[in-house]
Design an enzyme around this catalytic site. Sequence first.
Site, mmCIF file in Angstrom:
data_model
loop_
_atom_site.group_PDB
_atom_site.id
_atom_site.type_symbol
_atom_site.label_atom_id
_atom_site.label_comp_id
_atom_site.label_asym_id
_atom_site.label_seq_id
_atom_site.Cartn_x
_atom_site.Cartn_y
_atom_site.Cartn_z
ATOM 1 N N ASP A 50 -7.026 -4.580 -4.586
ATOM 2 C CA ASP A 50 -7.457 -4.166 -3.251
ATOM 3 C C ASP A 50 -8.280 -2.891 -3.219
ATOM 4 O O ASP A 50 -8.435 -2.289 -2.175
ATOM 5 C CB ASP A 50 -6.214 -4.001 -2.352
ATOM 6 C CG ASP A 50 -6.573 -3.809 -0.891
ATOM 7 O OD1 ASP A 50 -7.595 -4.354 -0.456
ATOM 8 O OD2 ASP A 50 -5.845 -3.096 -0.186
ATOM 9 N N ASP A 79 0.846 -1.189 0.000
ATOM 10 C CA ASP A 79 0.000 0.000 0.000
ATOM 11 C C ASP A 79 0.884 1.242 0.000
ATOM 12 O O ASP A 79 1.771 1.387 0.846
ATOM 13 C CB ASP A 79 -0.909 0.005 1.222
ATOM 14 C CG ASP A 79 -2.028 -1.014 1.113
ATOM 15 O OD1 ASP A 79 -2.672 -1.059 0.055
ATOM 16 O OD2 ASP A 79 -2.254 -1.768 2.075
#
Length: 1012
Positions: free
Chosen positions: A374, A264
Amino acid sequence: MHENQQLTIGRVTRVLEERLRPAIHAQPHPLELARHTVGGEPIPVSEGIAASFEPMPAGSTWGRAWDTTWFRITGEVPAAFAGRRVEIVADLGFDVNMPGFQAEGLVYRPDGAPVRSLNPRAQWIPVTPEARGGESIEFYIEAASNPVLLDYHPFLPTEQGDSATATDEELYRLRRVDACVFEEEVFELVHDVEVLVQLAQQLGADSARRSRILRALDKALDRVDLQDIAGTAAAGRAELREVLTSPAEPSAHRLTAVGHAHIDSAWLWPLRETVRKVARTSSSMVTLLEEDDEFVYAMSSAQQYDWLKRERPEVFARVKEAVAAGRFVPIGGMWVEPDAVLPSGESFIRQISYGQRFFREEFGVECRGAWLPDSFGYSGSLPQILVGAGFDWFLTQKISWNQVNRFPHHSFLWEGIDGSRIFTHFPPMDTYNAQLSGEEVARAARQFKEKAVATSSLAPTGWGDGGGGTTREMLARGKRMADLEGSPRVVFESPDAFFDRAMAELPDPAVWRGELYLELHRGTFTTQHKTKQGNRRSEQLLAEAELWGAVAAVRAGYAFPHDEVDDLWREVLLLQFHDILPGTSIAWVHREAEERYAEIARRLEAIIADALAALGVDLDDVSAAGRSDAQRTLVNSAPVTWNGAPGAAVSLRPTPVPRAARREGDRFVLESEHVKIEIDGNGHVVSAVDLALGRDAVPPGERGNLLQLHQDFPNMWDAWDVDAHYLDMRQDLDSGAVVDLDGAAVTVATSFGESSIRQRLFLADDGRTLLIDNTVEWAETEKFLKLAFPVDVFADHAVAETQFGVHSRTTHTNTSWEDARFETQAQRWFLVEEPGFGVAFLNDSSHGFDVQRVKQGDRVSQLARFSMLRAPRFPDPRTDRGTQTMRFGVLVGADVGSATEAAIRLNTPARHATGAVVSPLATSTNPAVVISAVKLADDRSGDVIVRLYESRGGRARTEVRLDAPGLGTISRTDLIERPVEAESVATTVDEETITVTLELRPFEVVTLRLSR
């Protein structure tokens, strides 16, 4: 028999974990350790290695939250290790169950060359493959003491999420730093045993294969002396050879393991820490590629490669070599993995154009597919954008997180709102951090929906978020399952190789139409409002800067600042990452995002002013006050008619529709020739009449502009989720308001809880749209604020703007799929409409909304609600606290076309100026065809790009008028400005004006290139 099987499994599991695995690293020899602590921001590698170090014994604590500690390891390889592979085991205080969510390190040699990452699942450092004995050892570790924010009891409020509020406590305790012999035969035995026992656990209790495996495991452990594991490991392995070499069934599922680490770009750590997470993981993966010829690793996000290039060039050089060898594979083709519902359509195109440009310029490759495992739902506009940018395939996994409904496909065609289709795969393993465990591999084969006609699925394999990526243990498991009876076949290969095979297996796959709605994380449409507000404003300013810059370049020779605009676009694209724009990161991330947005706005405003000045229009501190109508100019960049003038770059003299505001008894009235709005003494809209139709939008006895406050404590993911039970606890804030008349506006002031709100209600210049400016002093905790408007229409659907079009939602809940969509999102507007009459709800920064069906007596109406603010406590304990501003609009008598135009005007306010009147560069004769971008070409040739789309869902014919000197040929391109083979563009030329005639299908996006 079953009891004996369980006894065998119990025996094997204990021996594996308590004896065999610890024996991989033998003969530990302590090394000397010293440290240098860096408070605040990290220092360059050269400074870290050259720093002053102080001794640090094992057992010492280290690392305040967000600090960096440089460790120096020194010592000597013992003579007894001669001829053996030697590795250092360095346990900095790791928890093996938390890879990616705690301390991490990057190991360097004394010359600054990176070696590999150090993390909970890879605590070893290679020293030498074959020791002589007596070699000196010297390594440096740049260790980040990232605080553990997502613990075994997650989502507790924490102040550790910002360096400004974190504690001074040292978080970690050093356990060991030892030179060890790496026992290769023990390593191999461990994975022989592990793969077989995990396979046995997935087979039926009556399976002959299971019985044979367990018998072989029993015999193998009988041959291993637990006091001499290294000396007897080979004998144990020999007992397993037969069951390990029994081949897979011909029909076995084929699992493509793609080395991967989903990192991320920000989340429970700031952006600056992600730079180091990427460097650590990339270093380890390049090292693993060098050690294993079969391994293939794939990494998405051009931004992450760019960070390496700029911040860690020594790592980037190794990555670039591996990319050239075809082993380190760029994937995804986007700048970051963005949120996939909130950015504008133009932003999605730029994610791809900037991403593909980077990959093309740095590596000479372009990505064939989009990789977004995601993001929190996927807009129905994406298939057209992906196909229009040249992608062949799309991968995600997130829809497997649905709370209620199981998605019916794993490999299928995804059809967008315009009819475009793209081959799509959801990994049936239900994870993008696969470890290739027996349970995961069996799950992939068991759950694969297309198993009757296909055999292939994909498994992104590796620890993410700084957990280190793919490990040698995962590779060892995968190799054993390459051709193993009872198991799917596992092969390491690139995503493109997988998709080529999967598409060949499924020449006629099933089709899923429209958006991919995630039945989870619905709060992300609303959380961290200032981040969303900054994104919306930045998108608009970028569009305006490009438009006026293009007009000024064509008509006045303006030198467009390509480099600066590119930098600003990349900054905005980064902040659209799927844990930043949705509002789900720590306080540090969102504080920094707000600061970045303010600087982006400052720089773009300067570019806009410079471009307009080149056209003879002055924005410098100009106000309408004190100037005559003949002097005043309104600068309009909206691509729709504004005050009677066409859009797409025009300045004009203002002619607003006359409006009035007055008090009538205990009510306040806002009125124009188009609408009459009545507001009661508590600030509620009790009547909203379309004067042409004589139709009141508010049901009798109901109240619009009603604030409603809900308890908001979701089941799990605080910043992410709004769960359906929030609807059961509602407080109407319907009394105690102070209402007054202020010129042409009605003001409303209300207090509730620890918060207050000031509203200003007035009619827009079009005389049709009720604007509501809201200033909220928000100090609530775990509350959800809505603004409600009952609407007197009979509608089965609410329609909302999405990128380059619309999508619809039922207002009823006939099925579980409909019931699960109790909170949804819009771009700039949503609409409730029956034939002949509708009401549109416009926003300038707030995406979330809901529409509920209401039955009162014999009347069915709709309750439309803006989602204003939330107050979750994790990961930012003060989410949205403070002053919040937002503007809403209510358009009475609306349809899709008028809603689109009104929302564009609301989000693209005209600017007061003096100077020349500038005619538009591009106009569309059909209002259904909206111009979404006018810009200079990415290749800096000076050519002009005009992008437009059909906005209402019907076929449309339009003439696009292009009014600029020096224009040459006109051609169509794909969305990222590459030539496409298509029907010739029909054009007519009249002096300096070119008219292009276009036929567009519903929601089609068209890109034109005007050569100069």
